[in-house]
Design a protein around this motif. Structure first.
Motif, PDB file in Angstrom:
ATOM      1  N   THR A   1      -9.505   3.911  -0.561  1.00  0.00           N
ATOM      2  CA  THR A   1      -9.004   2.615  -1.042  1.00  0.00           C
ATOM      3  C   THR A   1      -9.177   1.530   0.013  1.00  0.00           C
ATOM      4  O   THR A   1      -9.485   0.384  -0.304  1.00  0.00           O
ATOM      5  CB  THR A   1      -7.512   2.682  -1.434  1.00  0.00           C
ATOM      6  OG1 THR A   1      -6.685   2.917  -0.287  1.00  0.00           O
ATOM      7  CG2 THR A   1      -7.262   3.750  -2.481  1.00  0.00           C
ATOM      8  N   ARG A   2      -8.999   1.884   1.275  1.00  0.00           N
ATOM      9  CA  ARG A   2      -9.145   0.881   2.331  1.00  0.00           C
ATOM     10  C   ARG A   2     -10.613   0.455   2.481  1.00  0.00           C
ATOM     11  O   ARG A   2     -10.891  -0.723   2.769  1.00  0.00           O
ATOM     12  CB  ARG A   2      -8.618   1.423   3.655  1.00  0.00           C
ATOM     13  CG  ARG A   2      -7.170   1.893   3.621  1.00  0.00           C
ATOM     14  CD  ARG A   2      -6.178   0.794   3.398  1.00  0.00           C
ATOM     15  NE  ARG A   2      -6.056   0.395   2.010  1.00  0.00           N
ATOM     16  CZ  ARG A   2      -5.234  -0.542   1.556  1.00  0.00           C
ATOM     17  NH1 ARG A   2      -4.467  -1.204   2.393  1.00  0.00           N
ATOM     18  NH2 ARG A   2      -5.191  -0.837   0.273  1.00  0.00           N
TER      19      ARG A   2
ATOM     20  N   TYR B   1      -6.503   7.571   0.376  1.00  0.00           N
ATOM     21  CA  TYR B   1      -6.071   6.326   1.016  1.00  0.00           C
ATOM     22  C   TYR B   1      -7.232   5.659   1.748  1.00  0.00           C
ATOM     23  O   TYR B   1      -7.458   4.447   1.599  1.00  0.00           O
ATOM     24  CB  TYR B   1      -4.937   6.616   1.998  1.00  0.00           C
ATOM     25  CG  TYR B   1      -4.523   5.424   2.834  1.00  0.00           C
ATOM     26  CD1 TYR B   1      -3.691   4.445   2.317  1.00  0.00           C
ATOM     27  CD2 TYR B   1      -4.985   5.277   4.140  1.00  0.00           C
ATOM     28  CE1 TYR B   1      -3.320   3.343   3.082  1.00  0.00           C
ATOM     29  CE2 TYR B   1      -4.614   4.181   4.906  1.00  0.00           C
ATOM     30  CZ  TYR B   1      -3.790   3.217   4.369  1.00  0.00           C
ATOM     31  OH  TYR B   1      -3.429   2.129   5.125  1.00  0.00           O
TER      32      TYR B   1
ATOM     33  N   THR C   1      -2.638   5.890  -5.989  1.00  0.00           N
ATOM     34  CA  THR C   1      -3.016   5.276  -4.720  1.00  0.00           C
ATOM     35  C   THR C   1      -3.992   4.129  -4.946  1.00  0.00           C
ATOM     36  O   THR C   1      -3.854   3.048  -4.349  1.00  0.00           O
ATOM     37  CB  THR C   1      -3.619   6.324  -3.771  1.00  0.00           C
ATOM     38  OG1 THR C   1      -2.682   7.395  -3.581  1.00  0.00           O
ATOM     39  CG2 THR C   1      -3.941   5.721  -2.420  1.00  0.00           C
TER      40      THR C   1
ATOM     41  N   THR D   1      -2.152   0.994  -6.607  1.00  0.00           N
ATOM     42  CA  THR D   1      -1.427   0.137  -5.665  1.00  0.00           C
ATOM     43  C   THR D   1      -2.372  -0.548  -4.687  1.00  0.00           C
ATOM     44  O   THR D   1      -2.314  -1.763  -4.489  1.00  0.00           O
ATOM     45  CB  THR D   1      -0.393   0.966  -4.886  1.00  0.00           C
ATOM     46  OG1 THR D   1       0.554   1.527  -5.803  1.00  0.00           O
ATOM     47  CG2 THR D   1       0.349   0.095  -3.880  1.00  0.00           C
ATOM     48  N   ASN D   2      -3.246   0.229  -4.065  1.00  0.00           N
ATOM     49  CA  ASN D   2      -4.002  -0.234  -2.903  1.00  0.00           C
ATOM     50  C   ASN D   2      -5.248  -1.043  -3.253  1.00  0.00           C
ATOM     51  O   ASN D   2      -5.737  -1.790  -2.400  1.00  0.00           O
ATOM     52  CB  ASN D   2      -4.430   0.954  -2.045  1.00  0.00           C
ATOM     53  CG  ASN D   2      -3.267   1.750  -1.510  1.00  0.00           C
ATOM     54  OD1 ASN D   2      -2.116   1.489  -1.826  1.00  0.00           O
ATOM     55  ND2 ASN D   2      -3.553   2.739  -0.685  1.00  0.00           N
TER      56      ASN D   2
ATOM     57  N   ALA E   1       0.839  -1.202   0.000  1.00  0.00           N
ATOM     58  CA  ALA E   1       0.000   0.000   0.000  1.00  0.00           C
ATOM     59  C   ALA E   1       0.871   1.248   0.000  1.00  0.00           C
ATOM     60  O   ALA E   1       2.052   1.204   0.342  1.00  0.00           O
ATOM     61  CB  ALA E   1      -0.926   0.018   1.215  1.00  0.00           C
ATOM     62  N   GLU E   2       0.254   2.370  -0.389  1.00  0.00           N
ATOM     63  CA  GLU E   2       0.903   3.662  -0.275  1.00  0.00           C
ATOM     64  C   GLU E   2      -0.131   4.694   0.156  1.00  0.00           C
ATOM     65  O   GLU E   2      -1.337   4.493  -0.007  1.00  0.00           O
ATOM     66  CB  GLU E   2       1.563   4.078  -1.586  1.00  0.00           C
ATOM     67  CG  GLU E   2       0.624   4.202  -2.774  1.00  0.00           C
ATOM     68  CD  GLU E   2       1.379   4.565  -4.045  1.00  0.00           C
ATOM     69  OE1 GLU E   2       1.496   5.777  -4.327  1.00  0.00           O
ATOM     70  OE2 GLU E   2       1.846   3.645  -4.746  1.00  0.00           O
ATOM     71  N   GLN E   3       0.363   5.815   0.726  1.00  0.00           N
ATOM     72  CA  GLN E   3      -0.532   6.886   1.168  1.00  0.00           C
ATOM     73  C   GLN E   3       0.182   8.222   1.044  1.00  0.00           C
ATOM     74  O   GLN E   3       1.403   8.300   1.197  1.00  0.00           O
ATOM     75  CB  GLN E   3      -0.992   6.669   2.607  1.00  0.00           C
ATOM     76  CG  GLN E   3       0.133   6.660   3.619  1.00  0.00           C
ATOM     77  CD  GLN E   3      -0.329   6.362   5.030  1.00  0.00           C
ATOM     78  OE1 GLN E   3      -1.373   5.762   5.248  1.00  0.00           O
ATOM     79  NE2 GLN E   3       0.456   6.776   6.018  1.00  0.00           N
TER      80      GLN E   3
END
Length: 285
Positions: A193-194, A190, A147, A150-151, A128-130
Motif C-alpha cells: 500500500t505504501r 502494508y 489494509t 484504509t491506506n 493507515a493501518e498495518q
C-alpha cells in the motif's frame, strides 16, 4: 532541540490503530521552534490526526497559523487531546470521527470542513493501518482488502472529496513509508500500500500540475507512534528502530516539519516528490 537516544521500553496494545495516551514514553509531538506563520489564513484537513505523526502535524500547522480539522477512526480521547493541543497554539480545531475507507464519510468530512471554515487549502492523507504476517500465505483476503481500503482507497476518496474545493496554490501531502522503497518481509500488504501511495502521489502531481495544486509525499522510517505497540509484540517494540543508522526510532515531531515544508510555499517549486525522514537509510527516490 530535544535529544533522543536508544529504543523504547517493551509494551503492547491489543487494538489497532492504538492509543497514544497508553504509550510510555509518550511520543514527542510538540513543535520545536517558534512559528513564522507560513500557513497563516490556511485551512488544513489531516486524516489520522488524533495521534502520532498526525497529531504532530496538527500542532505544527496550528503554530504556523492554520486552522485545523482532524479525522480519526474511534480514538475519541486522543482526538480530544489533539484538539486541545491545537487550540493551545491559538488556533481553531475540530475533529471528525469516521472511516476514510468509506467514500461517503470522506465526502461528509470535507463538507464539514467547508461548512465550518469556508475553505480548504491543505489535505494531509495520513491515516493507515498495518498487520504483521511472516508468511504471505497467512495474509487473509479480508486483511488485504482492509489494509488497502484504509491506506490506499482512503487517500483516493479524500482527494476525490476535496478536489472541487482546492484552489491554485493548494497542497496535498501523502504520508507513505520507508517500506515502499525497501519492502518488508513481515508487512507485505502494508508495504504494497505504501508503494501504491508513492505512485499515486507522482501520478496525481502530474494530473494536477496545470491546476497549480502541488502533490508531494513523506516516507518516514520507524517512528514512535501508537501503531507500533498496537502492531507488534512487546519484544519487537523494545527493538523497534534500533537497526537504523541513528540507532533509534524517530519521534513524530521529527517528521511533521517535512509535512509543513510540503504544505507551505517554501516548497513552491516541488511536486511529485517524496521526503525521507528515516533515521539515515539511503533511498533511491
Amino acid at each position: 532541540m530535544a535529544e533522543h537516544s536508544g529504543t523504547k521500553p517493551a509494551q503492547h496494545q491489543d487494538h489497532q490503530p492504538g492509543e497514544e495516551r497508553q504509550m510510555r514514553p509518550r511520543p514527542h509531538y510538540e513543535p520545536r521552534f517558534p512559528g513564522s506563520m507560513r500557513l497563516e489564513g490556511k485551512v488544513a484537513l489531516i486524516t489520522g490526526g488524533d495521534s502520532g505523526i498526525g497529531r504532530a502535524v496538527a500542532a505544527l500547522f496550528a503554530r504556523e497559523g492554520a486552522r485545523v480539522a482532524i479525522v480519526y477512526l474511534e480514538e475519541t480521547e486522543d482526538a480530544k487531546a489533539t484538539q486541545d493541543i491545537v487550540e493551545a497554539e491559538g488556533s481553531e480545531c475540530f475533529s471528525i470521527e469516521g472511516d476514510v475507507g468509506d467514500p461517503a464519510f470522506c465526502d461528509h468530512a470535507v463538507k464539514q470542513v467547508m461548512d465550518r471554515f469556508g475553505r480548504l487549502d491543505v489535505l494531509v492523507n495520513n491515516a493507515a493501518e498495518q498487520h504483521p504476517r511472516k508468511d504471505v500465505r497467512d495474509i487473509p483476503p479480508g486483511q488485504i482488502e482492509r489494509t488497502f481500503r484504509t491506506n490506499v482507497y482512503g487517500y483516493f476518496f479524500m482527494v476525490q472529496a476535496a478536489l472541487d474545493y482546492l484552489k491554485p496554490g493548494a497542497a496535498i501531502v501523502n504520508t507513505a513509508s520507508v517500506t515502499a522503497y525497501r519492502g518488508s518481509s513481515h508487512l507485505m500488504d502494508y508495504a504494497a500500500t505504501r508503494g501504491a501511495v508513492v505512485s499515486f502521489t507522482r501520478s496525481l502531481a502530474s494530473s494536477l500540475a496545470d491546476r497549480r495544486i502541488r502533490v508531494n509525499g513523506v516516507a518516514p522510517g520507524p517512528i514512535w507512534t501508537p501503531l507500533i505497540p498496537a502492531s507488534f509484540d512487546a519484544d519487537h517494540v523494545a527493538e523497534f528502530g534500533g537497526d537504523t543508522p541513528l540507532g533509534r526510532p524517530g519521534e513524530p515531531n521529527e517528521v511533521a516539519p517535512c509535512h509543513l515544508f510540503l504544505a507551505c510555499d517554501d516548497s513552491s517549486y516541488m511536486t511529485g516528490q517524496v521526503l525521507h525522514p528515516n533515521g539515515g537509510d539511503l533511498m533511491a527516490s
